[in-house]
Design an enzyme around this catalytic site. Structure first.
Site, PDB file in Angstrom:
ATOM      1  N   ASP A   1      -4.336 -10.044  12.777  1.00  0.00           N
ATOM      2  CA  ASP A   1      -3.706 -11.226  12.053  1.00  0.00           C
ATOM      3  C   ASP A   1      -4.690 -12.380  11.996  1.00  0.00           C
ATOM      4  O   ASP A   1      -5.475 -12.686  12.993  1.00  0.00           O
ATOM      5  CB  ASP A   1      -2.581 -11.646  12.537  1.00  0.00           C
ATOM      6  CG  ASP A   1      -1.193 -10.842  12.138  1.00  0.00           C
ATOM      7  OD1 ASP A   1      -1.360 -10.178  11.386  1.00  0.00           O
ATOM      8  OD2 ASP A   1      -0.066 -11.084  12.712  1.00  0.00           O
TER       9      ASP A   1
ATOM     10  N   ASN B   1      -3.960 -10.100   7.001  1.00  0.00           N
ATOM     11  CA  ASN B   1      -4.171  -9.189   7.997  1.00  0.00           C
ATOM     12  C   ASN B   1      -5.185  -8.238   7.574  1.00  0.00           C
ATOM     13  O   ASN B   1      -5.402  -7.936   6.458  1.00  0.00           O
ATOM     14  CB  ASN B   1      -2.857  -8.562   8.525  1.00  0.00           C
ATOM     15  CG  ASN B   1      -2.087  -7.724   7.402  1.00  0.00           C
ATOM     16  OD1 ASN B   1      -2.817  -7.228   6.392  1.00  0.00           O
ATOM     17  ND2 ASN B   1      -1.088  -7.464   7.564  1.00  0.00           N
TER      18      ASN B   1
ATOM     19  N   GLU C   1      14.285 -12.693   2.302  1.00  0.00           N
ATOM     20  CA  GLU C   1      14.045 -13.585   3.526  1.00  0.00           C
ATOM     21  C   GLU C   1      15.342 -14.247   3.924  1.00  0.00           C
ATOM     22  O   GLU C   1      16.086 -14.335   3.168  1.00  0.00           O
ATOM     23  CB  GLU C   1      12.776 -14.592   3.215  1.00  0.00           C
ATOM     24  CG  GLU C   1      11.437 -13.951   2.874  1.00  0.00           C
ATOM     25  CD  GLU C   1      11.022 -13.454   4.167  1.00  0.00           C
ATOM     26  OE1 GLU C   1      11.624 -13.568   5.332  1.00  0.00           O
ATOM     27  OE2 GLU C   1       9.652 -12.707   4.253  1.00  0.00           O
TER      28      GLU C   1
ATOM     29  N   CYS D   1      -5.912  -0.807   5.859  1.00  0.00           N
ATOM     30  CA  CYS D   1      -5.501  -1.596   4.671  1.00  0.00           C
ATOM     31  C   CYS D   1      -5.664  -3.226   5.237  1.00  0.00           C
ATOM     32  O   CYS D   1      -5.566  -3.425   6.432  1.00  0.00           O
ATOM     33  CB  CYS D   1      -4.308  -1.303   4.074  1.00  0.00           C
ATOM     34  SG  CYS D   1      -2.687  -1.835   5.305  1.00  0.00           S
TER      35      CYS D   1
ATOM     36  N   GLU E   1      -4.282  -6.201  -2.161  1.00  0.00           N
ATOM     37  CA  GLU E   1      -4.382  -5.332  -1.258  1.00  0.00           C
ATOM     38  C   GLU E   1      -5.352  -4.422  -1.154  1.00  0.00           C
ATOM     39  O   GLU E   1      -5.540  -3.635  -2.324  1.00  0.00           O
ATOM     40  CB  GLU E   1      -3.225  -4.424  -0.765  1.00  0.00           C
ATOM     41  CG  GLU E   1      -3.125  -3.673   0.403  1.00  0.00           C
ATOM     42  CD  GLU E   1      -1.921  -3.518   1.241  1.00  0.00           C
ATOM     43  OE1 GLU E   1      -1.151  -4.266   1.459  1.00  0.00           O
ATOM     44  OE2 GLU E   1      -1.938  -2.426   2.044  1.00  0.00           O
TER      45      GLU E   1
ATOM     46  N   ARG F   1      10.358  -9.548  -0.612  1.00  0.00           N
ATOM     47  CA  ARG F   1      11.162  -9.125   0.526  1.00  0.00           C
ATOM     48  C   ARG F   1      12.203 -10.091   0.522  1.00  0.00           C
ATOM     49  O   ARG F   1      12.017 -11.343   0.232  1.00  0.00           O
ATOM     50  CB  ARG F   1      10.427  -9.602   1.877  1.00  0.00           C
ATOM     51  CG  ARG F   1       9.240  -8.575   1.915  1.00  0.00           C
ATOM     52  CD  ARG F   1       8.160  -8.869   3.183  1.00  0.00           C
ATOM     53  NE  ARG F   1       7.176  -8.011   3.102  1.00  0.00           N
ATOM     54  CZ  ARG F   1       6.390  -7.934   4.015  1.00  0.00           C
ATOM     55  NH1 ARG F   1       6.445  -8.602   4.975  1.00  0.00           N
ATOM     56  NH2 ARG F   1       5.373  -6.951   3.890  1.00  0.00           N
TER      57      ARG F   1
ATOM     58  N   ARG G   1       6.946 -18.951   3.042  1.00  0.00           N
ATOM     59  CA  ARG G   1       7.743 -17.838   3.162  1.00  0.00           C
ATOM     60  C   ARG G   1       8.292 -17.578   1.972  1.00  0.00           C
ATOM     61  O   ARG G   1       9.454 -18.254   1.646  1.00  0.00           O
ATOM     62  CB  ARG G   1       8.817 -18.122   4.344  1.00  0.00           C
ATOM     63  CG  ARG G   1       9.558 -16.976   4.588  1.00  0.00           C
ATOM     64  CD  ARG G   1      10.410 -17.192   6.038  1.00  0.00           C
ATOM     65  NE  ARG G   1       9.164 -16.849   6.940  1.00  0.00           N
ATOM     66  CZ  ARG G   1       8.840 -15.905   7.501  1.00  0.00           C
ATOM     67  NH1 ARG G   1       9.228 -14.705   6.958  1.00  0.00           N
ATOM     68  NH2 ARG G   1       7.805 -15.729   8.383  1.00  0.00           N
TER      69      ARG G   1
ATOM     70  N   ARG H   1      -0.016 -17.912   0.731  1.00  0.00           N
ATOM     71  CA  ARG H   1      -0.347 -18.449   1.836  1.00  0.00           C
ATOM     72  C   ARG H   1      -1.724 -19.022   2.055  1.00  0.00           C
ATOM     73  O   ARG H   1      -2.260 -19.846   2.753  1.00  0.00           O
ATOM     74  CB  ARG H   1      -0.260 -17.341   3.152  1.00  0.00           C
ATOM     75  CG  ARG H   1       1.159 -17.021   3.033  1.00  0.00           C
ATOM     76  CD  ARG H   1       1.587 -16.009   4.378  1.00  0.00           C
ATOM     77  NE  ARG H   1       2.989 -16.034   4.503  1.00  0.00           N
ATOM     78  CZ  ARG H   1       3.601 -15.354   5.405  1.00  0.00           C
ATOM     79  NH1 ARG H   1       2.817 -14.830   6.526  1.00  0.00           N
ATOM     80  NH2 ARG H   1       5.067 -15.451   5.437  1.00  0.00           N
TER      81      ARG H   1
ATOM     82  N   CYS I   1       0.649  -1.236   0.255  1.00  0.00           N
ATOM     83  CA  CYS I   1       0.186  -0.074   0.070  1.00  0.00           C
ATOM     84  C   CYS I   1       0.914   1.365   0.093  1.00  0.00           C
ATOM     85  O   CYS I   1       0.484   2.381  -0.481  1.00  0.00           O
ATOM     86  CB  CYS I   1      -1.127  -0.036   0.945  1.00  0.00           C
ATOM     87  SG  CYS I   1      -0.321  -0.088   2.890  1.00  0.00           S
TER      88      CYS I   1
ATOM     89  N   GLU J   1       0.110 -17.114   9.773  1.00  0.00           N
ATOM     90  CA  GLU J   1      -0.576 -15.864   9.647  1.00  0.00           C
ATOM     91  C   GLU J   1      -0.867 -15.723   7.944  1.00  0.00           C
ATOM     92  O   GLU J   1       0.348 -15.452   7.139  1.00  0.00           O
ATOM     93  CB  GLU J   1       0.260 -14.623   9.855  1.00  0.00           C
ATOM     94  CG  GLU J   1      -0.422 -13.197   9.628  1.00  0.00           C
ATOM     95  CD  GLU J   1       0.697 -12.116   9.499  1.00  0.00           C
ATOM     96  OE1 GLU J   1       1.796 -12.197   9.963  1.00  0.00           O
ATOM     97  OE2 GLU J   1       0.531 -11.288   8.730  1.00  0.00           O
TER      98      GLU J   1
HETATM   99  N1  SER Z   1       0.576  -3.281   4.081  1.00  0.00           N
HETATM  100  C1  SER Z   1       0.065  -4.329   4.969  1.00  0.00           C
HETATM  101  C2  SER Z   1       1.280  -5.051   5.312  1.00  0.00           C
HETATM  102  O1  SER Z   1       2.352  -4.974   4.676  1.00  0.00           O
HETATM  103  C3  SER Z   1      -1.284  -5.295   4.646  1.00  0.00           C
HETATM  104  O2  SER Z   1      -0.818  -5.667   3.318  1.00  0.00           O
HETATM  105  O3  SER Z   1       1.142  -6.031   6.131  1.00  0.00           O
HETATM  106 ZN    ZN Z   2      -1.245  -2.008   3.682  1.00  0.00          ZN
END
Ligand code: SER
Ligand code: ZN
Length: 501
Positions: A413, A434, A334, A460, A351, A332, A343, A467, A302, A431
């Site tokens: 979560d 969220n 990891e 958000c 989103e 990311r 993961r 997942r 976001c 998780e």
């Molecule tokens: N922006 C939030 C997060 O990174 C929801 O996607 O967890």
């Molecule tokens: Zn977000």
């Protein structure tokens, strides 16, 4: 608090025949401005040497010596300019000694960049800085260093503490068809294939499942709540992460973005030649030909939406603003070896972001959760639970905070039980998404306003599709016969497995 600054003002030429004392006559008033009587900054020593005026300035809590220095500079500049046609070329500081009180004693020594020395005596900190330039003094970096030292000490106290976690809802226990690891099974059957670092190719069956899930999100959440689709960039520049707070922490997890210094083929000829001759890509040479990173790949999805509304005033009709993005992956870096699809370094997420008055944001957050309950209970028939946790943006900024007592602002979560990981009680649940009320964090950070001085909030929710797939296969297995009827109807005929000879 005690500050002692040894600094100089450097003039455009030597100050001959200039009566500096008379020029500085008004200085004590200037250095006192804004402070309780007698508590401003003071000049302790003053010496003129050719083209520079050397000063020692001290202060307590009010009027930092570096602010005092710039006040003196302004005072002198106009007089010197008018009377002697001399300008002030630069300011610099040889040393800055700062003593201040801490809220709590440090548990161990700490390091901080730019400090020549840092010492602690109980709750007292003595910080010595040397050779500071004008930019450093002017941008108030000194005060930020003091705050950072306090922050680092506070961190020593919550190091090792778990993030906040409080169960708020749980489904009933369900019977699961097996306790196999979904990644392993799907890999064996060719549904998914691992590609290098935390990246997967999803074959036709896995993709069909993911796309069906995406459609469920569209039909059961986004359409009923009239959420419009947008396309958010996936290459995120520093200006965004400075405002979102991510620039405070993320560096070890970013996939960096470095444009080339030039797109001229001539500049790249050696790289091309080396590759053609040796068959190896000369990455070290490439490193020399690319610019510094301009940012990184989408991390939280976001934040790069916010420039769209930054600096704007939203009309009442536009609120709550509701948009969603599913236009690409987030990345990311990891840690550790290969993980399963739970993961991954490159992941697919939908989103949904909403912005509105606090009441609107709160109300939507609740409605969203209702829709999710319907999806997970009635359509996917999962065993799952919800927990109130440290807000995602705080966790991503490296901050641990106590949760909001009213449980309004913060992150929920959604976690699912993965039978292959062990018992319900002892294993780690996954998780898989969220939903957060992020309070005023983003409207403030990106300067978004409503009519009048009304406060804005935002929320958000990120839906992690890898997942969802993992949870679903972990609980329901790979045989469509065992999948919930509602899901089977939506997915239709599953594509054939691809057999390799
Ligand atoms: N922006 C939030 C997060 O990174 C929801 O996607 O967890
Ligand atoms: Zn977000």
């Amino acid at each position: 608090m005690k500050f002692t600054l040894e600094c100089s003002l450097i003039f455009s030429k030597p100050l001959k025949d200039v009566d500096i004392d008379s020029l500085l006559q008004g200085s004590s008033d200037v250095l006192q401005r804004g402070a309780p009587k007698g508590q401003g900054a003071r000049i302790q020593k003053l010496q003129l040497k050719d083209d520079r005026l050397e000063l020692t300035i001290t202060s307590g809590r009010y009027v930092r010596p570096h602010d005092a220095l710039f006040r003196l500079k302004n005072l002198l500049a106009s007089e010197l300019g008018k009377k002697y046609h001399i300008g002030i070329r630069d300011t610099e500081a040889k040393s800055y000694l700062i003593e201040f009180e801490l809220e709590c004693e440090p548990k161990k020594d700490l390091e901080i960049i730019y400090a020549k020395k840092i010492d602690f005596k109980g709750k007292n900190c003595i910080l010595l800085l040397e050779d500071l330039d004008e930019g450093f003094l002017k941008k108030n970096c000194v005060d930020r260093m003091i705050s950072l030292i306090k922050e680092k000490i506070q961190k020593q106290y919550y190091e090792g503490k778990e993030e906040y976690w409080e169960l708020i809802w749980s489904s009933i226990e369900k019977k699961h068809v097996w306790s196999k690891n979904p990644t392993e099974v799907m890999e064996e059957r060719g549904w998914i294939m691992h590609r290098g670092r935390g990246q997967w190719i999803f074959g036709p069956i896995a993709t069909r499942i993911i796309k069906t899930m995406e459609q469920i999100v569209v039909d059961e959440l986004l359409k009923p709540l009239s959420v419009d689709e947008v396309i958010i960039p996936k290459a995120v520049t520093w200006d965004v992460w400075k405002k979102s707070g991510h620039a405070k922490n993320l560096y070890g997890e970013i996939y960096y973005l470095c444009p080339p210094k030039s797109r001229d083929p001539k500049q790249w000829e050696d790289v091309v030649d080396i590759y053609k001759i040796t068959g190896e890509v000369p990455t070290k040479l490439i490193k020399e030909k690319i610019k510094d990173p301009i940012g990184g790949m989408s991390y939280a999805q976001c934040p790069p939406f916010w420039p769209y509304v930054a600096g704007k005033t939203l009309s009442d009709e536009a609120m709550p603003l509701k948009v969603f993005d599913r236009s690409g992956t987030s990345m990311r870096y990891e840690s550790g070896g290969i993980h399963g699809i739970e993961r991954v370094d490159e992941f697919h997420r939908i989103e949904f972001v909403w912005i509105g008055y606090p009441d609107q944001v709160k109300k939507l957050h609740k409605e969203i959760i209702k829709h999710y309950k319907h999806i997970f209970n009635e359509i996917l028939d999962l065993e799952w639970r919800m927990a109130f946790v440290t807000p995602w943006f705080m966790a991503q900024e490296g901050l641990l905070d106590l949760a909001d007592e009213k449980k309004e602002i913060g992150t929920i979560d959604f976690e699912a039980y993965l039978p292959y990981r062990g018992t319900r009680k002892d294993s780690e649940w996954l998780e898989f998404q969220n939903a957060s009320n992020n309070g005023d964090k983003y409207p403030k950070g990106f300067n978004v306003k409503a009519k009048g001085s009304n406060e804005l909030y935002s929320g958000c929710t990120g839906i992690g599709l890898e997942r969802w797939l993992s949870v679903f296969i972990a609980q329901k297995g790979i045989d469509p016969e065992n999948w919930p009827k509602e899901f089977r109807e939506r997915i239709g005929t599953v594509p054939n497995e691809i057999r390799f000879l």
